[in-house]
Scaffold this motif. Structure first.
Motif, PDB file in Angstrom:
ATOM      1  N   SER A  69       0.787  -1.112  -0.198  1.00  0.00           N
ATOM      2  CA  SER A  69      -0.126   0.054   0.049  1.00  0.00           C
ATOM      3  C   SER A  69       0.908   1.381   0.070  1.00  0.00           C
ATOM      4  CB  SER A  69      -1.041  -0.132   1.370  1.00  0.00           C
ATOM      5  OG  SER A  69      -1.845   0.823   1.225  1.00  0.00           O
ATOM      6  N   LYS A  79      -2.306  -9.227   1.353  1.00  0.00           N
ATOM      7  CA  LYS A  79      -3.747  -9.461   1.813  1.00  0.00           C
ATOM      8  C   LYS A  79      -4.552 -10.472   1.358  1.00  0.00           C
ATOM      9  CE  LYS A  79      -4.005  -4.529   0.529  1.00  0.00           C
ATOM     10  NZ  LYS A  79      -4.684  -3.105   1.011  1.00  0.00           N
ATOM     11  N   ASP A 283      -3.268   5.983  -3.178  1.00  0.00           N
ATOM     12  CA  ASP A 283      -1.959   5.646  -2.526  1.00  0.00           C
ATOM     13  C   ASP A 283      -1.319   4.543  -3.289  1.00  0.00           C
ATOM     14  OD1 ASP A 283      -3.725   3.330  -2.179  1.00  0.00           O
ATOM     15  OD2 ASP A 283      -3.348   3.036  -0.247  1.00  0.00           O
ATOM     16  N   ASP A 285      -1.464   1.231  -3.908  1.00  0.00           N
ATOM     17  CA  ASP A 285      -2.285   0.121  -4.447  1.00  0.00           C
ATOM     18  C   ASP A 285      -3.957   0.559  -4.859  1.00  0.00           C
ATOM     19  OD1 ASP A 285      -3.218   0.507  -1.605  1.00  0.00           O
ATOM     20  OD2 ASP A 285      -3.586  -1.887  -1.425  1.00  0.00           O
ATOM     21  N   ASP A 287      -6.383   2.033  -3.287  1.00  0.00           N
ATOM     22  CA  ASP A 287      -7.693   1.637  -2.473  1.00  0.00           C
ATOM     23  C   ASP A 287      -8.093   2.662  -1.562  1.00  0.00           C
ATOM     24  OD1 ASP A 287      -5.590   1.274  -0.486  1.00  0.00           O
ATOM     25  OD2 ASP A 287      -6.439  -0.691   0.209  1.00  0.00           O
ATOM     26  N   HIS A 383      -9.912   6.045   2.798  1.00  0.00           N
ATOM     27  CA  HIS A 383     -10.359   4.497   2.669  1.00  0.00           C
ATOM     28  C   HIS A 383     -11.869   4.529   2.544  1.00  0.00           C
ATOM     29  CE1 HIS A 383      -7.015   1.634   2.719  1.00  0.00           C
ATOM     30  NE2 HIS A 383      -6.568   2.556   3.631  1.00  0.00           N
TER      31      HIS A 383
HETATM   32 MG    MG Z   1      -3.720   1.065   0.145  1.00  0.00          MG
END
Ligand code: MG
Ligand code: 16G
Length: 541
Positions: A69, A79, A283, A285, A287, A383
């Motif tokens: 991340s 994850k 960010d 990745d 998300d 998020h």
């Molecule tokens: Mg992330």
């Protein structure tokens, strides 16, 4: 795609990737995450857990995302994703932690068989695991470690190469729902969200441009691809991509990205955006997303997850009402203690919606939102997403509008449902949703900022001997351990106008975080400093 036959044994796979001495691993708030060079053994063992989990749920596809991340380039992590595209259930997090810490290859095999035995898992039944990774340099090596584990466990493997984390969640949900959520390909993802964006806009054109800082991560190339499926910029949104250098992995998250912007409360130095230009940062990745802009006086303004939640809740609430569905569908908002007091106040008093507060971490918010008809959840750090209950979706699908106005609203609502990646927070889908809403309101970032005034706030990090001695209750708003510390915090909060403060152990770093807000910048800063001193003293004991 590789075959479903096991090659090599579990012991051999674990032997190929031995655990380093003296390292203790933990499946944290969002998976295993640490320096990439000590993760090989974790990857192989996590693959075994994924295969077991898939067998436990009748051979449905389980996801494995290799990413760290917003962490620095030298870190990595993994994850696991459940069959419906949500995050791994907590019980299995504990199994993954225990597996990662087994001392020998034989102990790994023993534990693998023990999990199977205790959970009634037939080790000969099919297991299916779908993989993806972000653009980190260590990703290829770590993925090979995953594949060794999956092959040893006899799992069928589907490898999507590079994806954003939410794209992988999307694939998992699509693969397990026979296409009801979308087509399980990258193109399917772009068609679904690009198409929904166009329908949701309903011919409206967003004002100005959107500059997207991609943190030099996987979001860059994926956004470039997604743009090809959006309406041409003459009719739709003009997106300017910055920080999309994935050829230089050491640039990932460095002086850019959502975490940099939220933590430093300033734009990435590389941003070339002009006054009042709308910007957002993803960010590593993709998300998580935060918005911001600089005004005519070069003042920086952040529009974080709280702002996205209030904007989205306002808009969806209006659509439900103007569709004629207000009696049948109730909206709610889920936040954490980090939500600005002004945002909570706005949702409760202006929007008159229910607000729930959960501990930090997407899984807690997501779970709480699942209990609502329409649950809008966002952490202040960006998020978040919106969850629609199955009954709500049925009600909306079956509803017959009673006027052209109701039909217009209903069609927009349906398009927004398709535009939202409700499997997990998705920076790309969230940003498109924000753009749709701003276009409908004919707003730029300034108007959005004008909906309420944030209370000044300060976040501090305190290093203590053992952060685990700090235990909280009431969604992290009260410290119950060490005893007596909350009383000291309360006494300081009392002295400050509109004061609020809490301290909690981080789930991702070895530190205690302190948050404080107050009526003025000076009061918020002062309160944060005082509470940090209290925590420091308590943590030294
Ligand atoms: Mg992330
Ligand atoms: C992780 C969580 C995020 C949370 C953050 C808190 C996911 C996908 N990510 O990044 O939700 O806000 O940790 O970090 O769950 P902290 O415990 O160090 O404050």
């Amino acid at each position: 795609m590789t075959g479903a036959h096991s090659s090599g044994t579990i012991v051999e796979a674990a032997e190929m990737h031995p655990a380093p001495n003296g390292v203790v691993y933990q499946y944290g708030t969002a998976g295993f995450r640490t320096k990439a060079d000590i993760l090989d053994s974790v990857m192989t063992r996590c693959a075994l857990i994924a295969a077991l989990r898939s067998r436990k749920v009748g051979g449905q596809w389980i996801g494995m995302m290799i990413t760290a991340s917003h962490n620095p380039p030298e870190d990595n992590g993994v994850k696991l994703v459940e069959a419906m595209g949500n995050m791994l259930t907590e019980k299995w997090e504990a199994l993954a932690t225990e597996m990662a810490n087994k001392p020998t290859p034989e102990a790994v095999l023993e534990y693998y068989e023990e999990i199977a035995f205790k959970n009634n898992i037939d080790l000969k039944s099919p297991a299916r695991v779908v993989l993806a990774r972000d653009t980190r340099a260590s990703g290829a090596r770590l993925q090979a470690c995953v594949i060794d584990g999956l092959k040893a466990a006899g799992a069928e493997i589907r490898d999507f190469g590079y994806l954003t984390t939410p794209q992988l969640h999307y694939m998992v949900r699509c693969l397990n729902t026979n296409g009801a959520y979308g087509t399980p390909t990258e193109q399917g993802y772009y068609e679904k969200f690009g198409g929904a964006f166009k329908r949701a806009l309903r011919g409206k054109k967003p004002t100005g441009t959107l500059t997207v800082d991609c943190a030099n991560g996987v979001g860059g190339p994926k956004l470039a691809e997604l743009i090809k499926y959006l309406p041409p910029k003459s009719e739709g949104l003009e997106i300017i991509i910055v920080n999309d250098n994935v050829v230089k992995p050491e640039a990932l998250n460095v002086e850019c990205g959502a975490d940099f912007v939220k933590t430093n409360q300033r734009a990435p130095p590389s941003s070339g955006a002009g006054p009042n230009d709308r910007c957002c940062s993803l960010d590593g990745d993709a998300d998580r997303v935060v918005y911001y802009f600089k005004d005519g006086n070069s003042m920086f303004h952040l529009l974080d997850g709280d702002r996205i939640a209030t904007l989205v809740a306002t808009f969806l609430g209006d659509l439900v009402r103007t569709s004629g569905l207000a009696d049948q569908i109730k909206l709610g908002v889920v936040q954490t203690a980090y939500a600005n007091g002004a945002a909570t106040h706005f949702v409760k008093d202006n929007l008159k919606l229910k607000v729930e507060c959960t501990p930090t971490g997407v899984k807690y918010l997501h779970h709480e939102a699942e209990g609502m008809d329409i649950g809008v959840y966002f952490e202040a750090n960006g998020h978040g997403t919106v969850v629609f209950s199955p009954d709500t979706l049925k009600t909306i699908a079956a509803y017959e509008p009673r006027s052209p106005g109701q039909k217009e609203s209903l069609d927009t609502l349906k398009a927004c449902i398709d535009l939202i990646n409700s499997a997990v927070g998705d920076a790309l889908s969230d940003a498109l949703l924000v753009e749709v809403i701003l276009a409908h309101k004919n707003w730029g970032a300034e108007e959005w900022l004008g909906t309420y005034n944030d209370l000044p706030n300060r976040l501090l990090k305190v290093i203590v001997k053992d952060r685990n001695m700090f235990k909280t209750a009431d969604a992290e708003r009260q410290l119950v351990k060490p005893e007596g510390v909350q009383k000291l915090i309360d006494a300081e909060v009392q002295k400050v106008r509109q004061g609020r403060s809490f301290a909690r152990a981080s789930g991702t770093e070895d530190a205690v975080r302190v948050y404080a807000e107050g009526a003025t910048r000076a009061e918020a800063d002062d309160l944060a400093r005082k509470v940090a001193e209290i925590v420091k003293a308590a943590g030294a004991a």
